[in-house]
Design an enzyme around this catalytic site. Structure first.
Site, mmCIF file in Angstrom:
data_model
loop_
_atom_site.group_PDB
_atom_site.id
_atom_site.type_symbol
_atom_site.label_atom_id
_atom_site.label_comp_id
_atom_site.label_asym_id
_atom_site.label_seq_id
_atom_site.Cartn_x
_atom_site.Cartn_y
_atom_site.Cartn_z
ATOM 1 N N ILE A 280 -13.430 1.670 -1.055
ATOM 2 C CA ILE A 280 -14.799 2.211 -0.972
ATOM 3 C C ILE A 280 -14.815 3.339 0.071
ATOM 4 O O ILE A 280 -14.406 3.115 1.210
ATOM 5 C CB ILE A 280 -15.808 1.119 -0.530
ATOM 6 C CG1 ILE A 280 -15.748 -0.088 -1.470
ATOM 7 C CG2 ILE A 280 -17.215 1.685 -0.448
ATOM 8 C CD1 ILE A 280 -16.619 -1.263 -1.024
ATOM 9 N N LYS B 2 -6.783 -1.217 10.875
ATOM 10 C CA LYS B 2 -8.100 -1.423 11.502
ATOM 11 C C LYS B 2 -7.993 -2.021 12.891
ATOM 12 O O LYS B 2 -8.767 -1.707 13.775
ATOM 13 C CB LYS B 2 -8.994 -2.310 10.632
ATOM 14 C CG LYS B 2 -8.394 -3.679 10.430
ATOM 15 C CD LYS B 2 -9.073 -4.472 9.369
ATOM 16 C CE LYS B 2 -8.159 -5.595 8.932
ATOM 17 N NZ LYS B 2 -7.240 -5.271 7.883
ATOM 18 N N GLU C 145 -9.717 6.175 6.298
ATOM 19 C CA GLU C 145 -10.622 5.665 5.253
ATOM 20 C C GLU C 145 -10.233 4.267 4.777
ATOM 21 O O GLU C 145 -11.084 3.423 4.492
ATOM 22 C CB GLU C 145 -10.606 6.640 4.053
ATOM 23 C CG GLU C 145 -11.565 6.290 2.957
ATOM 24 C CD GLU C 145 -13.028 6.343 3.420
ATOM 25 O OE1 GLU C 145 -13.535 7.432 3.625
ATOM 26 O OE2 GLU C 145 -13.633 5.258 3.578
ATOM 27 N N GLY D 4 -11.285 -1.045 2.027
ATOM 28 C CA GLY D 4 -10.269 -0.601 1.052
ATOM 29 C C GLY D 4 -10.628 0.670 0.318
ATOM 30 O O GLY D 4 -10.707 1.743 0.913
ATOM 31 N N LYS E 76 -13.548 -4.316 11.501
ATOM 32 C CA LYS E 76 -14.048 -3.269 10.592
ATOM 33 C C LYS E 76 -15.444 -2.829 11.031
ATOM 34 O O LYS E 76 -15.767 -1.640 11.013
ATOM 35 C CB LYS E 76 -14.072 -3.801 9.154
ATOM 36 C CG LYS E 76 -12.666 -4.032 8.590
ATOM 37 C CD LYS E 76 -12.723 -4.821 7.295
ATOM 38 C CE LYS E 76 -11.352 -5.004 6.666
ATOM 39 N NZ LYS E 76 -11.347 -6.021 5.598
ATOM 40 N N GLU F 245 -4.102 -15.002 2.674
ATOM 41 C CA GLU F 245 -2.855 -14.882 3.459
ATOM 42 C C GLU F 245 -2.329 -16.273 3.812
ATOM 43 O O GLU F 245 -3.118 -17.199 3.987
ATOM 44 C CB GLU F 245 -3.161 -14.164 4.781
ATOM 45 C CG GLU F 245 -3.729 -12.775 4.648
ATOM 46 C CD GLU F 245 -2.668 -11.731 4.390
ATOM 47 O OE1 GLU F 245 -1.476 -12.053 4.523
ATOM 48 O OE2 GLU F 245 -3.046 -10.608 4.019
ATOM 49 N N VAL G 213 0.839 -1.208 0.000
ATOM 50 C CA VAL G 213 0.000 0.000 0.000
ATOM 51 C C VAL G 213 0.871 1.255 0.000
ATOM 52 O O VAL G 213 0.612 2.213 -0.745
ATOM 53 C CB VAL G 213 -0.976 0.004 1.199
ATOM 54 C CG1 VAL G 213 -1.809 1.269 1.205
ATOM 55 C CG2 VAL G 213 -1.872 -1.226 1.154
HETATM 56 N N1 HSE Z 1 -7.719 -9.385 4.463
HETATM 57 C C1 HSE Z 1 -8.743 -8.437 4.143
HETATM 58 C C2 HSE Z 1 -9.749 -9.065 3.211
HETATM 59 C C3 HSE Z 1 -8.241 -7.198 3.474
HETATM 60 O O1 HSE Z 1 -9.597 -10.216 2.811
HETATM 61 O O2 HSE Z 1 -10.701 -8.390 2.906
HETATM 62 C C4 HSE Z 1 -7.643 -6.240 4.433
HETATM 63 O O3 HSE Z 1 -8.575 -5.781 5.358
#
Ligand code: HSE
Length: 432
Positions: free
Chosen positions: A136, A105, A129, A134, A205, A190, A15
């Protein structure tokens, strides 16, 4: 220095590199902003010797994040490290009277109260934000675009990894484990996907969105959370037969006992908008008291969508600073006005139950007896064909609205029955 704003970046990973690219390429909309001059002055990275995806002058780099925070030429700290020190660096930046942007977050969900308080006390702002969904602009929309509304409900698909897995399961491309392994191999999930598949990423979130939309101080741990690990392709198929699609939903609503905040797999009518958000996309459906229903959808992760959200915050903060406007973060401070999160056991909702039962007289009666004792009304029962080898059959029960507490007691009692094999599967059904 004129009206330029010195930027310090903590973290130059995916990022961070996207942010550097956007600052360099400055899209036309940014160039048209008069007086906007964001200058990258310092960048903290774990290893300054490592080769970078973007070219940056070597003398900007430091291995110490506090060099960025302490640099007198840095007025705006952008924390994108994902490192354990993030809370401390954000706090240090705010204490030094610097505006801060973060995408973290976990830190916001856990320490929001402290950090927003620090920002206000120091006359600066903390913007975030990129921390939810992401690219949005949902935070900005809730904080300003929808400020003339009481938010009545918020339904979100806030995790791309789980939406990708469930979408592929729904397309009959495999079971949970197989698709997760494939997604990891392709880099879509991941190496340690536990935060995603457990629902905790979405819960953090949701805690952030709830603070803005419902004025609650709860953290990710206070949000009721179930992941997708137990979702079976059988349930996806039975849901399809009933006209439903299974999604991992993050839901917040006002109710009599406070604000409900929950993350769990849910059945949605297949024709609903959220049921048709596929692959790694995110979406949020908000119902506001003045505006009615609004749906936001787009990419919830990835380099440039996330960088887009970070740069939007940077531009807003820089313009505010240049115009001499003070801190605008008062709305994030709740003090005595904080609302409480409701007790999940008071939830009333329809349920889908899947049981694997022995196909013999009296089994269905013993199950319906338990359901009736819990004052739960059955809407439909479907018994599938007999499995000739095991003598067991899947039994699907759909209920009318019932209370979560009663349903938990009923399911615990069903799991004790001789004629019931395997744990009963429970999936909540949302109206939408
Ligand atoms: N790992 C998150 C997802 C993205 O799969 O949406 C980062 O918040």
């Amino acid at each position: 220095m004129g009206s330029s704003i010195g930027v310090g970046l903590i973290g130059l990973g995916t990022v961070g590199s996207g942010v550097v690219r956007l600052l360099r390429d400055a899209p036309a909309a940014m160039q048209r902003r008069q007086h906007l001059d964001l200058q990258l002055r310092r960048i903290a990275v774990a290893d300054p010797a490592k080769k970078r995806a973007v070219d940056v002058a070597a003398d900007l780099l430091t291995a110490n994040a506090m060099d960025v925070v302490d640099d007198p030429d840095v007025q705006l700290v952008v924390e994108l490290s994902g490192a354990a020190g993030a809370r401390e660096w954000i706090a240090a930046g705010l204490e030094r009277g610097k505006d801060v942007v973060t995408a973290n977050k976990a830190v916001l969900a856990q320490h929001g109260e402290e950090l927003f308080g620090l920002a206000l006390a120091n006359g600066v702002d903390l913007m975030f934000e990129a921390s939810v969904a992401g690219g949005i602009p949902i935070i900005r929309s809730l904080r300003s675009g929808l400020v003339a509304n009481e938010v009545e409900s918020l339904y979100g698909i806030l995790n791309g990894t789980t939406n990708y897995i469930l979408t592929r399961m729904t397309r009959r491309e495999g079971g949970y484990r197989e698709i997760l392994a494939d997604a990891q191999e392709k880099g879509f999930a991941e190496p340690d996907p536990s935060m995603d598949v457990s629902g905790m990423d979405a819960a953090q979130k949701l805690a952030i969105l709830c603070r803005i939309a419902f004025h609650t101080t709860g953290t990710g741990e206070d949000v009721y959370c179930e992941g997708i690990e137990q979702v079976d392709t059988l349930d996806i198929e039975y849901a399809r037969e009933l006209g439903f699609t299974i999604k991992l939903l993050a839901i917040a609503k006002r109710g009599p006992g406070g604000v409900q905040a929950r993350v769990h797999p849910a059945m949605l009518p297949s024709e609903s908008l959220l049921a048709n958000i596929h692959d790694e996309f995110n979406a949020i459906e908000v119902v506001g008291s003045s505006v009615g229903t609004q749906v936001f959808s787009g990419r919830g992760a990835g380099q440039m969508p996330t960088a887009s959200a970070v740069v939007a915050d940077m531009v807003e903060l820089a313009e505010r600073k240049i115009s001499g406007a003070g801190s605008a973060g008062g709305d994030m401070i709740l003090d005595d006005g904080a609302a409480s999160l409701a007790d999940m056991s008071e939830l009333e909702i329809r349920y889908y139950l899947r049981l694997l039962v022995e196909d013999r007289p009296g089994v269905l009666e013993s199950i319906t007896h338990i359901v009736a004792q819990g004052d739960i009304s059955i809407a439909s029962v479907i018994q599938k064909e007999r499995d000739l080898q095991g003598g067991t059959v899947p039994l699907i029960i759909v209920t009318h609205e019932a209370r979560e507490r009663s349903m938990r007691q009923a399911v615990a009692a069903m799991n004790e029955l001789d004629g019931v094999h395997e744990e009963v599967t429970v999936i909540r059904m949302e109206k939408l």
